[in-house]
Design an enzyme around this catalytic site. Structure first.
Site, PDB file in Angstrom:
ATOM      1  N   GLU A  42       0.817  -1.218   0.000  1.00  0.00           N
ATOM      2  CA  GLU A  42       0.000   0.000   0.000  1.00  0.00           C
ATOM      3  C   GLU A  42       0.850   1.268   0.000  1.00  0.00           C
ATOM      4  O   GLU A  42       0.509   2.249  -0.667  1.00  0.00           O
ATOM      5  CB  GLU A  42      -0.964   0.012   1.194  1.00  0.00           C
ATOM      6  CG  GLU A  42      -2.064  -1.050   1.131  1.00  0.00           C
ATOM      7  CD  GLU A  42      -2.959  -0.902  -0.093  1.00  0.00           C
ATOM      8  OE1 GLU A  42      -2.981   0.181  -0.709  1.00  0.00           O
ATOM      9  OE2 GLU A  42      -3.631  -1.880  -0.448  1.00  0.00           O
ATOM     10  N   TYR A 125      -6.327   6.678   3.998  1.00  0.00           N
ATOM     11  CA  TYR A 125      -6.471   5.655   2.969  1.00  0.00           C
ATOM     12  C   TYR A 125      -5.775   4.351   3.359  1.00  0.00           C
ATOM     13  O   TYR A 125      -6.386   3.271   3.356  1.00  0.00           O
ATOM     14  CB  TYR A 125      -5.930   6.115   1.598  1.00  0.00           C
ATOM     15  CG  TYR A 125      -5.704   4.905   0.731  1.00  0.00           C
ATOM     16  CD1 TYR A 125      -6.793   4.212   0.213  1.00  0.00           C
ATOM     17  CD2 TYR A 125      -4.426   4.370   0.548  1.00  0.00           C
ATOM     18  CE1 TYR A 125      -6.617   3.038  -0.497  1.00  0.00           C
ATOM     19  CE2 TYR A 125      -4.239   3.208  -0.151  1.00  0.00           C
ATOM     20  CZ  TYR A 125      -5.339   2.533  -0.674  1.00  0.00           C
ATOM     21  OH  TYR A 125      -5.156   1.367  -1.343  1.00  0.00           O
ATOM     22  N   ASP A 143      -9.151   5.978  -2.051  1.00  0.00           N
ATOM     23  CA  ASP A 143      -8.033   6.446  -2.858  1.00  0.00           C
ATOM     24  C   ASP A 143      -8.589   7.078  -4.135  1.00  0.00           C
ATOM     25  O   ASP A 143      -9.799   7.295  -4.258  1.00  0.00           O
ATOM     26  CB  ASP A 143      -7.114   5.268  -3.196  1.00  0.00           C
ATOM     27  CG  ASP A 143      -7.801   4.282  -4.107  1.00  0.00           C
ATOM     28  OD1 ASP A 143      -9.053   4.292  -4.162  1.00  0.00           O
ATOM     29  OD2 ASP A 143      -7.107   3.513  -4.783  1.00  0.00           O
TER      30      ASP A 143
END
Length: 368
Positions: A42, A125, A143
């Site tokens: 991520e 996020y 996102d």
DNA sequence: CATACGTGGTA
DNA sequence: TTACCAAGTAT
């Protein structure tokens, strides 16, 4: 903006997850739900496309298989693992986060988005992504894909460039996310956003959620998401000094620990504005000014010669650099005042360098 | 809240 | 070349 009935929400969940089960991408970080794996992927995927990330992810896991090894890594090794990915503070923050985890959390990841946000480098996020994918918490991971997909599905016209708009999307998505498969749902939205519902060339006609796409049904798909534009990069002029010491080694500088390209290595870069040159300065004037600069700031005697090369141009998010190259020789190299070191050609590859330095090497080799 | 912070791809 | 987009966060 439109609203969905409970029945529509249920139908959307089923349609999306059925598609994801059949067509979802097989990615290296989807082989398990290890929070470390999800976290690394991520962070890498922030503002970066999947195709770019894959080889970086594989090598990163090879070099730093666990949080412990990441926490213990020398910084140059860390930056080398990130070299070419950009936004280098991401990886320095990852190491801070790894150390924070070991020192304050006994090496155990917190399992909720709220707690994850406390960790360095993890914003709303990423916290949502880790919490939903690794720990099955039913929270949104908003996102760019989620902004685009839901703005089109529901015709939400709030400006996604404004921080406040995130709240709105989180509230909307919170009502739609299924409690039994939140991680798959969030990942399915991302897959959808990077396949059928792209920014410029969507293919909504063949999208699995075509029937739920209000903007498409209204022929207004490309009007979403609404986003204000960013200003143009500001031009900045530099001189890159390709200087060798008598041993034939290169003079390399390390960037300051804050700001652009922090702690990466480049040849000495002198901002032309710092040379207080006249508007009509010649190449010889530049050469003399750079020599003066080297003497004053580094206590080094630089014998330079101009290289009549086309300048290197490199555009960052907010700055556009134009770099004129200069070759030089430094006499007796007393580096006490120089913020860097001398490096042989063989040792160069060990230093983490930004892409703009690659361009400088290339231009130098092209024409000498 | 607005801005700083990289790079690669597409039109 | 320019403009804009792509799995954001820190300050």
């Amino acid at each position: 903006m439109i609203e969905w009935s409970p029945a529509t929400i249920k139908a959307f969940q089923t349609t999306l997850l059925t598609w994801f089960d059949q067509e979802g991408r097989d990615l290296p970080w989807r082989r398990d739900h290890e929070p470390y794996h999800i976290w690394v992927s991520e962070i890498m995927l922030q503002q970066t496309q999947v195709q770019t990330v894959i080889p970086y992810y594989e090598r990163f896991m090879d070099w730093f298989p666990t949080v412990q090894e990441l926490a213990a890594a020398p910084e140059d090794r860390l930056l080398k693992a990130w070299e070419g990915l950009g936004y280098y503070s991401r990886v320095r923050n990852m190491q801070r986060c790894a150390r924070q985890l070991l020192a304050d959390y006994d090496g155990q990841w917190p399992k909720t988005a709220t707690e994850l946000t406390e960790l360095i480098g993890i914003g709303p996020y990423t916290a949502g992504a880790i919490a939903s994918i690794a720990f099955n918490e039913p929270v949104p991971a908003v996102d760019g894909n989620a902004f685009r997909v839901f703005s089109r599905l529901l015709e939400i016209d709030a400006d996604i460039a404004k921080p406040q708009t995130r709240q709105l999307f989180e509230q909307v998505i919170a009502k739609i996310i299924p409690v039994d498969r939140p991680g798959d749902f969030n990942q399915a939205i991302m897959d959808l956003g990077s396949s059928y519902m792209t920014a410029r060339n969507p293919d909504s006609e063949h999208s699995p959620v075509k029937a739920f796409n209000q903007a498409y049904l209204d022929g207004k798909e490309l009007a979403y998401p609404v986003k204000t534009k960013k200003p143009r990069p500001v031009p900045v002029d530099y001189v890159a000094v390709m200087a060798k010491v008598p041993t034939g080694e290169w003079l390399m500088t390390q960037r300051p620990s804050t700001g652009m390209l922090a702690n990466l290595w480049t040849v000495p870069l002198v901002k032309v504005d710092d040379l207080d040159l006249a508007d009509d300065a010649t190449e010889d004037d530049v050469l003399v000014a750079v020599s003066t600069y080297f003497k004053r700031d580094y206590q080094l005697n630089l014998v330079g010669k101009e290289l009549p090369l086309k300048p290197v141009s490199h555009t960052f998010t907010h700055q556009k650099w134009t770099i004129q190259l200069l070759a030089g020789q430094v006499e007796e190299a007393d580096l006490a005042y120089f913020p860097g070191k001398v490096v042989s050609d063989d040792q160069l590859t060990d230093l983490p360098m930004p892409k703009v330095q690659d361009k400088i090497w290339q231009r130098y080799r092209e024409q000498r």
